[in-house]
Design an enzyme around this catalytic site. Structure first.
Site, PDB file in Angstrom:
ATOM      1  N   LYS A 133       0.849  -1.186   0.000  1.00  0.00           N
ATOM      2  CA  LYS A 133       0.000   0.000   0.000  1.00  0.00           C
ATOM      3  C   LYS A 133       0.883   1.234   0.000  1.00  0.00           C
ATOM      4  CE  LYS A 133      -2.352   1.463   3.700  1.00  0.00           C
ATOM      5  NZ  LYS A 133      -1.921   2.894   3.838  1.00  0.00           N
ATOM      6  N   GLU A 202      -9.389   7.805   3.287  1.00  0.00           N
ATOM      7  CA  GLU A 202      -9.251   8.167   4.700  1.00  0.00           C
ATOM      8  C   GLU A 202      -9.735   9.583   4.977  1.00  0.00           C
ATOM      9  OE1 GLU A 202      -6.110   8.224   8.452  1.00  0.00           O
ATOM     10  OE2 GLU A 202      -5.477   7.371   6.530  1.00  0.00           O
TER      11      GLU A 202
END
Length: 322
Positions: A133, A202
């Site tokens: 990631k 996020e």
């Protein structure tokens, strides 16, 4: 502590012993299509990896949040690649069915596409993760494209980028203006086009998280992006309630492990000091009387004796071993 290695990873519950199918990227796409929420948890060591595998979650993420929750650094930017690799290997030893993804630490991929490739290859070869990631928007598209081209699965990450908290003036919600929302949507589309198999959203408005999810053909994993994403991720220490730092709005404690840790440590200290631990009969080992007498004879002290000091009754803080 028993130093005998377990023959098999211990099952945490009776049902946990049932084998689970391995999560693949294809499985994640199927979950997205069927609108079955995808579950993601961070893990930083062998025990947490076992827990994630036993129940199980769909994706185990060795997050760079380990910099703070495990190593005591003030931010994720202090974490080195070697430190990340150490934790990835520990998690990999306990991971079975979840797809195992590892965060690329700050400074290991942004400088160049070549840096990203070298770091990601190390994560796979030395850290034993199955994909990586990385944080960033359109500026990371070529990095993602290069990694996926050589067969390394990439989970993208947009919105609040913890590795850039200083330049963002703190850990603030992103995408609250029309312009910034458009920027995030454009980044998500570009990262999907570059080959990312999923994207973390996020700290953004709930409506934006749902809209981006609708516009993509890959799963979105929300953390502070509302319930309209394809799945959710939480940091292990936030989930079990052991993190003593700031609690973001999007965090929910699903256990109060910190309370149990306090009870356990204080119970142990009290038991040692008041003489109730260890118990010579229940928690000690015996020796053949004849052999003991031979030993005393060789020591020239045949009359030596020892009587345990009076002990209190073990308190209810003691947890019986199963």
């Amino acid at each position: 502590m028993s130093v005998r290695p377990a023959k098999h990873p211990p099952a945490l519950t009776p049902s946990a012993s049932i084998p689970h199918a391995k999560t693949t990227i294809g499985c994640l796409l199927s979950l997205r299509i069927s609108k079955t929420p995808i579950t993601v948890l961070t893990a930083y060591d062998y025990p947490t990896a076992l827990a994630c595998s036993a129940h199980p979650v769909d994706i185990t993420l060795v997050g760079d949040s380990l910099a703070q929750v495990c190593l005591g650094y003030p931010s994720t930017t202090r974490l080195s690649l070697d430190e990340m690799l150490h934790h990835c290997r520990a998690v990999a030893r306990g991971s079975t069915s979840p797809l195992l993804i590892g965060d690329l630490p700050f400074g290991t991929y942004a400088p160049s596409v070549s840096d990203a490739v070298k770091s990601a290859v190390r994560m796979v070869q030395e850290g034993h993760v199955e994909g990586v990631k990385l944080e960033g928007g359109e500026e990371t598209v070529e990095h993602v494209r290069a990694l996926t081209k050589i067969g390394i699965p990439v989970m993208a990450h947009i919105g609040l980028l913890p590795q850039r908290h200083v330049s963002l003036s703190g850990y603030k919600v992103q995408g609250r203006t029309a312009q910034s929302a458009s920027t995030l949507l454009r980044a998500a589309r570009a990262l999907e086009d570059a080959g990312a198999f999923a994207v973390v959203l996020e700290a953004m408005p709930t409506l934006l998280g749902a809209y981006i999810t609708e516009q993509l053909n890959i799963p979105t994993i929300g953390i502070g992006a509302g319930p309209g994403t394809s799945g959710q991720v939480l940091v292990w220490d936030d989930m079990v309630g052991t993190w003593s730092g700031h609690k973001p709005r999007f965090v929910r404690h699903f256990a109060d492990v910190r309370k149990e840790v306090v009870r356990g440590v204080s119970g142990y200290v009290n038991a040692v000091r008041n003489g109730t631990f260890p118990d010579s009969d229940r928690e000690g080992y015996s020796m053949d009387r004849g052999e003991w007498e031979k030993f005393l004879a060789t020591e020239g002290r045949p009359s030596w004796s020892w009587t345990p000091a009076p002990r209190d009754t073990p308190t209810e803080d003691a947890v019986a071993e199963r």
